[in-house]
Design an enzyme around this catalytic site. Structure first.
Site, PDB file in Angstrom:
ATOM      1  N   ASP A 144      37.448 -17.220  10.123  1.00  0.00           N
ATOM      2  CA  ASP A 144      37.281 -15.894  10.730  1.00  0.00           C
ATOM      3  C   ASP A 144      36.921 -14.843   9.669  1.00  0.00           C
ATOM      4  O   ASP A 144      36.804 -15.154   8.476  1.00  0.00           O
ATOM      5  CB  ASP A 144      38.575 -15.537  11.492  1.00  0.00           C
ATOM      6  N   TRP A 187      31.302 -12.675  13.507  1.00  0.00           N
ATOM      7  CA  TRP A 187      30.977 -11.808  14.655  1.00  0.00           C
ATOM      8  C   TRP A 187      29.514 -11.355  14.595  1.00  0.00           C
ATOM      9  O   TRP A 187      29.171 -10.281  15.093  1.00  0.00           O
ATOM     10  CB  TRP A 187      31.923 -10.601  14.726  1.00  0.00           C
ATOM     11  N   GLY A 188      28.673 -12.151  13.950  1.00  0.00           N
ATOM     12  CA  GLY A 188      27.253 -11.822  13.844  1.00  0.00           C
ATOM     13  C   GLY A 188      26.905 -10.974  12.632  1.00  0.00           C
ATOM     14  O   GLY A 188      25.727 -10.726  12.373  1.00  0.00           O
ATOM     15  N   ASP A 208      33.907 -10.686  19.972  1.00  0.00           N
ATOM     16  CA  ASP A 208      34.697 -11.584  20.832  1.00  0.00           C
ATOM     17  C   ASP A 208      34.327 -11.463  22.310  1.00  0.00           C
ATOM     18  O   ASP A 208      34.203 -10.365  22.848  1.00  0.00           O
ATOM     19  CB  ASP A 208      36.194 -11.246  20.722  1.00  0.00           C
TER      20      ASP A 208
HETATM   21  C1  GLA Z   1      38.899 -12.768  15.875  1.00  0.00           C
HETATM   22  C2  GLA Z   1      37.977 -13.889  16.380  1.00  0.00           C
HETATM   23  C3  GLA Z   1      38.552 -14.475  17.666  1.00  0.00           C
HETATM   24  C4  GLA Z   1      39.958 -15.002  17.410  1.00  0.00           C
HETATM   25  C5  GLA Z   1      40.846 -13.902  16.825  1.00  0.00           C
HETATM   26  C6  GLA Z   1      42.180 -14.444  16.321  1.00  0.00           C
HETATM   27  O1  GLA Z   1      38.907 -11.682  16.745  1.00  0.00           O
HETATM   28  O2  GLA Z   1      36.687 -13.408  16.597  1.00  0.00           O
HETATM   29  O3  GLA Z   1      37.720 -15.515  18.151  1.00  0.00           O
HETATM   30  O4  GLA Z   1      39.894 -16.094  16.521  1.00  0.00           O
HETATM   31  O5  GLA Z   1      40.222 -13.265  15.722  1.00  0.00           O
HETATM   32  O6  GLA Z   1      42.971 -13.471  15.754  1.00  0.00           O
END
Ligand code: GLA
Length: 389
Positions: A144, A187-188, A208
């Site tokens: 992440d 996230w891109g 997300d």
């Molecule tokens: C981020 C990721 C999610 C998830 C959460 C966990 O927001 O993008 O997919 O893994 O963290 O905390």
């Protein structure tokens, strides 16, 4: 003779260390439905439910533990350890449990010093964490984007080269010798599709997901133009599925699932597999839609008509000549007639067989186009196969 021995040993070593499948990974993740409310019995029960429901047989193999499996502190040797209250039996035992059912185990970490839930992340510990994941028998690692420097939670400060740290984890995982799917989750950010394919099997392309139609449409719009970066073994990841997660409806869930298949996206279910309504299971297990996603040509589909509009056609070329999956999408709030023209689908003029992949019904031969009335917030998905000319 020497050549024969060499070839034989090459073949053997290739099969002993067989990498992840070249098709988009399929499985389940704890995050969308459970967030931090996870423990080892949830993971075991989900593995059992995947098998009992037939979803494992349909291809859902990865059982992925997302954030919140970790203890608040690393152990005395600096290693990541599971939360002793939620995972008293440890991750190795869970991996054994999951493997005994023919499934694979996934785990989560972050590129910074903290995960998004404030637990220890892998920065400065990439080598050690990768070795531990491999020793536990982990088959999938999601990395992440939280816990970078200068800001306690998020990492997208331009002057921090997080790519270096993602690469460190990628190389550390590779050095373990265990075939592990590596999933980037920026996230891109950082135009990850440009450098992700070099170091990972999949990379998140946007923020997300949530079980809301308008938000899923927004994610969909962000996928346009990314198709050229995907191919066998390297996938754009528009995020985990929300099929069967309230308040997403059945029609919306079907459209979402069909779109993800057209996008050759990883199919990682996010619902509670232990308590699925029959329609949810039917959507997730639809073999004809799964076959579109898992098509061996590994081509990501794209928008072919209706850009910016309410009514769109998305198309994914499939292996074999003259075969295309077409998705007729109605983003509006009333039923509408949508037409997919062969010219838009990249097919030559002439007869083609049309098969409805939700109704599992052949709809006969069509010459230049196929039209259907599509429910609001819904999709019709068809396989178009050109017949000889
Ligand atoms: C981020 C990721 C999610 C998830 C959460 C966990 O927001 O993008 O997919 O893994 O963290 O905390």
């Amino acid at each position: 003779m020497a050549l024969l021995t060499l070839l034989l040993s090459l073949a053997l070593s290739a099969s002993a260390n067989e990498g992840p499948a070249p098709t988009p990974p399929m499985g389940w993740s704890s995050w969308n439905s459970f967030g931090c409310a996870i423990d080892e019995s949830l993971i075991r029960e989900t593995a059992d439910a995947l098998v009992a429901s037939g979803l494992a047989h349909a291809g859902y193999r990865y059982v992925n533990i997302d954030d919140c499996w970790q203890a608040a502190q690393r152990d005395a040797s600096g290693g990541l350890q599971p939360d002793p209250r939620r995972f008293p039996g440890g991750i190795r035992a869970l991996a054994d449990y999951v493997h005994a059912r023919g499934l694979k185990l996934g785990i989560y970490t972050s590129v910074g010093t903290r995960t998004c839930e404030g637990l220890p992340g892998s920065r400065y510990h990439e080598e050690q964490d990768a070795r531990r994941f491999a020793a536990w028998g982990v088959d999938f690692v999601k990395d992440d984007f939280c816990g970078g420097p200068l800001w306690s939670r998020y990492t997208f400060w331009p002057w921090w080269d997080y790519r270096k740290h993602y690469r460190a984890m990628s190389e550390a995982l590779r050095r373990t010798g265990r075939p592990i799917v590596f999933s980037l989750c920026t996230w891109g950010f950082g135009r990850v599709w440009e450098w992700g394919p070099e170091i990972a099997h999949l990379w998140r392309t946007y923020w997300d997901i949530a079980p809301r139609w308008w938000w899923i449409m927004r994610i969909l719009d962000q996928q346009r133009g990314l198709e050229k970066y995907a191919g066998p073994g390297r996938w754009n990841d528009p995020d985990m599925l929300e099929v069967g997660v309230a308040p997403l409806s059945k029609a919306e869930s079907q459209a979402h699932f069909g779109l993800w298949a057209v996008l050759a996206a990883p199919l990682i279910a996010g619902n509670d597999i232990r308590r699925m309504e029959p329609w949810v299971q039917e959507v997730l297990a639809n073999p004809e839609i799964i076959a579109v996603d898992q098509d061996p040509a590994g081509i990501q589909g794209r928008l072919v008509s209706g850009a910016g509009g309410r009514l769109q056609v998305w198309a994914k070329p499939l292996a074999g000549k003259g075969r295309v999956a077409a998705l007729l999408l109605n983003r509006g709030s009333a039923p509408e007639r949508i037409t997919a023209a062969w010219t838009d689908l990249g097919l030559a003029a002439g007869p083609a067989l049309v098969r409805d992949l939700w109704a599992h019904k052949d709809l006969g031969s069509h010459d230049a186009s196929f039209s259907a009335t599509v429910r609001p917030h819904g999709a019709v998905m068809a396989l178009i196969t050109q017949t000889g000319r």
